[in-house]
Design a protein around this motif. Structure first.
Motif, short mmCIF file in Angstrom:
data_model
loop_
_atom_site.label_atom_id
_atom_site.label_comp_id
_atom_site.label_asym_id
_atom_site.label_seq_id
_atom_site.Cartn_x
_atom_site.Cartn_y
_atom_site.Cartn_z
N ALA A 130 -2.86 3.80 6.95
CA ALA A 130 -4.29 4.02 6.74
C ALA A 130 -4.92 2.91 5.88
N GLY A 131 -4.12 1.91 5.51
CA GLY A 131 -4.65 0.77 4.77
C GLY A 131 -4.41 0.80 3.27
N VAL A 132 -3.65 1.77 2.79
CA VAL A 132 -3.37 1.86 1.36
C VAL A 132 -2.35 0.79 0.98
N GLU A 133 -2.63 0.08 -0.10
CA GLU A 133 -1.72 -0.94 -0.61
C GLU A 133 -0.76 -0.26 -1.59
N VAL A 134 0.55 -0.44 -1.37
CA VAL A 134 1.57 0.16 -2.23
C VAL A 134 2.28 -0.97 -2.96
N ILE A 135 2.21 -0.92 -4.30
CA ILE A 135 2.73 -2.01 -5.13
C ILE A 135 3.74 -1.44 -6.13
N LEU A 136 4.95 -1.96 -6.10
CA LEU A 136 5.98 -1.55 -7.05
C LEU A 136 6.03 -2.53 -8.21
N CYS A 137 6.10 -2.01 -9.39
CA CYS A 137 6.27 -2.80 -10.60
C CYS A 137 7.58 -3.60 -10.51
N GLY A 138 7.50 -4.91 -10.68
CA GLY A 138 8.70 -5.74 -10.63
C GLY A 138 9.69 -5.42 -11.74
N GLN A 139 9.17 -5.00 -12.87
CA GLN A 139 10.04 -4.64 -13.99
C GLN A 139 10.82 -3.37 -13.66
N SER A 140 10.15 -2.40 -13.03
CA SER A 140 10.84 -1.17 -12.60
C SER A 140 11.81 -1.47 -11.46
N SER A 141 11.44 -2.37 -10.58
CA SER A 141 12.33 -2.76 -9.49
C SER A 141 13.65 -3.27 -10.04
N LYS A 142 13.57 -4.11 -11.07
CA LYS A 142 14.78 -4.67 -11.67
C LYS A 142 15.53 -3.64 -12.52
N SER A 143 14.82 -2.94 -13.40
CA SER A 143 15.50 -2.03 -14.34
C SER A 143 16.09 -0.81 -13.64
N ARG A 144 15.49 -0.41 -12.54
CA ARG A 144 15.98 0.78 -11.82
C ARG A 144 16.77 0.40 -10.56
N ASN A 145 16.93 -0.90 -10.35
CA ASN A 145 17.71 -1.43 -9.23
C ASN A 145 17.19 -0.97 -7.87
N PHE A 146 15.91 -1.21 -7.64
CA PHE A 146 15.29 -0.98 -6.33
C PHE A 146 14.79 -2.32 -5.80
N PRO A 147 15.68 -3.11 -5.17
CA PRO A 147 15.27 -4.42 -4.66
C PRO A 147 14.31 -4.28 -3.47
N LYS A 148 13.62 -5.36 -3.18
CA LYS A 148 12.63 -5.40 -2.08
C LYS A 148 13.22 -4.86 -0.78
N LYS A 149 14.48 -5.19 -0.49
CA LYS A 149 15.10 -4.76 0.77
C LYS A 149 15.20 -3.24 0.88
N ASP A 150 15.20 -2.53 -0.25
CA ASP A 150 15.29 -1.07 -0.23
C ASP A 150 13.94 -0.37 -0.09
#
Length: 178
Positions: A130-150
């Motif tokens: 529907a056009g919503v932009e979803v943005i993950l915090c890069g700091q949370s990506s690293k600290s919680r181990n959720f890389p872009k590929k996931d």
């Protein structure tokens, strides 16, 4: 006559009851049910552009429950569309961080970690469609181990939630935090 009166009461009850039910759509049919508000005193400007960023940091303890703070974006879209605001005038972004980071990962990655499919997957996909932009915090990506590929395809990573929130607000988005 009594049967006719009973049938009439039943019809009125069913008609009134249906008019008072929450409804999803027209933007997301499976999420974001809202109440219809007829003739509000504070009128919605259907010609305005509504730019909003939702700060999404909490998540249910259960790994099988939809994140209601993410579903708020679906409610926002549906209620405004139901009220006559065109979808093209609704600009929505989610900035996801902290415990909510897990809610925007693909099913495979979610199943590996939590043993079940991501209950938010379809909701997030429909929001992005529907056009919503979803943005993950890069700091949370690293600290919680959720890389872009996931991440669910289409989700973006920013330097930080703080950075994304500031930039979006500088671009005229209004912050909504629950």
């Amino acid at each position: 006559m009594r049967n006719l009166f009973t049938a009439l009461l039943f019809f009125v009850f069913i008609t009134y009851g249906n008019a008072q039910e929450k409804q999803a759509g027209p933007v997301l049919d499976n999420y974001g049910e809202v109440w219809s508000v007829t003739n509000p005193d504070f009128k919605t400007d259907v010609n305005a552009e509504f730019k909003v960023v939702f700060d999404i940091m909490t998540s249910p303890e259960s790994h099988t429950e939809v994140n209601k703070t993410i579903e708020t974006a679906a409610r926002f879209l549906n209620m405004h569309a139901q009220s006559g605001v065109p979808l093209s005038q609704l600009k929505v972004a989610l900035v996801v961080h902290n415990k909510a980071s897990k809610d925007i990962i693909q099913n495979e990655a979610y199943e590996t970690r939590f043993g079940v499919s991501n209950p938010n997957y379809d909701l997030v996909k429909e929001l992005m469609d529907a056009g919503v932009e979803v943005i993950l915090c890069g700091q949370s990506s690293k600290s919680r181990n959720f890389p872009k590929k996931d991440l669910i395809p289409g989700a973006k990573i920013s330097l930080s939630a703080m950075t994304a929130l500031i930039q979006l607000q500088n671009d005229g988005y209004q912050l909504i935090k629950f």
